[in-house]
Design an enzyme around this catalytic site. Structure first.
Site, PDB file in Angstrom:
ATOM      1  CG  ASP A 196      -7.067  -3.227  -0.224  1.00 51.29           C
ATOM      2  OD1 ASP A 196      -6.981  -3.551   0.961  1.00 51.29           O
ATOM      3  OD2 ASP A 196      -6.233  -2.496  -0.792  1.00 51.29           O
ATOM      4  CG  ASP A 242      -2.009  -1.041   1.070  1.00 50.78           C
ATOM      5  OD1 ASP A 242      -2.766  -0.936   0.085  1.00 50.78           O
ATOM      6  OD2 ASP A 242      -2.098  -1.958   1.911  1.00 50.78           O
TER       7      ASP A 242
HETATM    8  C1  DX5 Z   1      -6.129   0.740   2.885  1.00 57.77           C
HETATM    9  C2  DX5 Z   1      -5.257  -0.309   2.207  1.00 57.77           C
HETATM   10  C3  DX5 Z   1      -5.552  -1.741   2.522  1.00 57.77           C
HETATM   11  C4  DX5 Z   1      -5.644  -2.095   3.945  1.00 57.77           C
HETATM   12  C5  DX5 Z   1      -5.653  -3.589   4.198  1.00 57.77           C
HETATM   13  O1  DX5 Z   1      -5.773   2.005   2.402  1.00 57.77           O
HETATM   14  O2  DX5 Z   1      -5.399  -0.198   0.818  1.00 57.77           O
HETATM   15  O3  DX5 Z   1      -4.658  -2.591   1.819  1.00 57.77           O
HETATM   16  O4  DX5 Z   1      -4.658  -1.513   4.721  1.00 57.77           O
HETATM   17  O5  DX5 Z   1      -5.539  -3.798   5.533  1.00 57.77           O
HETATM   18  P1  DX5 Z   1      -6.776  -4.175   6.478  1.00 57.77           P
HETATM   19  O6  DX5 Z   1      -7.069  -5.593   6.161  1.00 57.77           O
HETATM   20  O7  DX5 Z   1      -6.210  -3.924   7.821  1.00 57.77           O
HETATM   21  O8  DX5 Z   1      -7.908  -3.245   6.141  1.00 57.77           O
HETATM   22 ZN    ZN Z   2      -4.375  -1.776  -0.601  1.00 53.21          ZN
END
Ligand code: DX5
Ligand code: ZN
Length: 221
Positions: free
Chosen positions: A174, A34
């Site tokens: 996601d 990310d």
């Molecule tokens: C949010 C991100 C995600 C997220 C995934 O901006 O794109 O990838 O962090 O993590 P969890 O599963 O904690 O939401």
């Molecule tokens: Zn992401």
């Protein structure tokens, strides 16, 4: 393809190597990165140098989710860092054709990402050109947020539109995902699930991953 894409966002940098070691030899194909620029989203996460370090150290393929303004400026750096898949936000690109072409001409797979409040229509002009679509089930910027339930209906609608094009295009989701969400999303037609907190904060990562696969009834053929 393994449907679970672990996201390292909520891990401390100090724990990262040890945690990634726990995914080795466990049927994990991709790690999701990310990337946040402090402009498209408020927060800053990491950039291509971390991608390169992971690539040099681990056998995983890398999926970079660019939460950045001007994706076409960032993309070449991630290509050079050895990232395999690159997605960027439809909200960040008035004309997605240039960044999509940059990614695909480098032999990578290109994805377009949609925020939870962006109409699905926004994807229509690019539906024939993308390799995958990433549907956000939280607002981007932070890990550990609650899954937005309406994403399941959006995934079902999008699946219909994708199938209508007659082209292969994967649907990735996601944000805030646990195994129960993943089952509902898969029934709605989603293919791939990005999972951060649920996996990385687990007491026992390998066991949690195995349970995740079992709930999805997934196993390598
Ligand atoms: C949010 C991100 C995600 C997220 C995934 O901006 O794109 O990838 O962090 O993590 P969890 O599963 O904690 O939401
Ligand atoms: Zn992401």
């Amino acid at each position: 393809m393994n449907p679970v894409f672990p996201s390292i966002l909520s891990t401390s940098f100090f724990d990262l190597e040890a945690k990634l070691c726990q995914f080795e030899g466990r049927d994990v194909e991709f790690i999701h990165l990310d990337v946040m620029d402090g402009h498209f989203v408020d927060t800053i996460s990491f950039g291509p140098s971390l991608a390169r370090s992971i690539k040099d150290r681990f056998p995983f393929r890398l999926d970079a989710h660019l939460m950045v303004s001007n994706p076409e400026k960032a993309i070449p750096h991630f290509i050079r860092a050895g990232v395999d898949w690159i997605s960027f936000h439809a909200e960040a690109a008035a004309d997605a054709s240039v960044p999509l072409r940059m990614i695909q001409e480098s032999g990578r797979r290109a994805g377009l990402v949609l925020n939870p409040d962006t109409p699905l229509d926004r994807l229509r002009p690019w539906m024939h050109a993308v390799d995958y679509i990433l549907l956000m089930s939280v607002f981007p910027g932070y890990g550990g947020q609650a899954f937005i339930p309406g994403t399941v209906e959006r995934a079902a609608e999008l699946r219909k539109e994708i199938d209508g094009t007659g082209r292969p295009c994967l649907l990735q989701v996601d944000g805030g995902i646990n195994p129960d969400h993943a089952v509902r999303l898969r029934e709605a037609g989603a293919d791939l699930f990005v999972v951060g907190t649920y996996l990385f904060n687990a007491e026992d990562i390998p066991e949690t991953l195995t349970r995740f696969y079992n709930t999805l009834q997934w196993r390598r053929l």
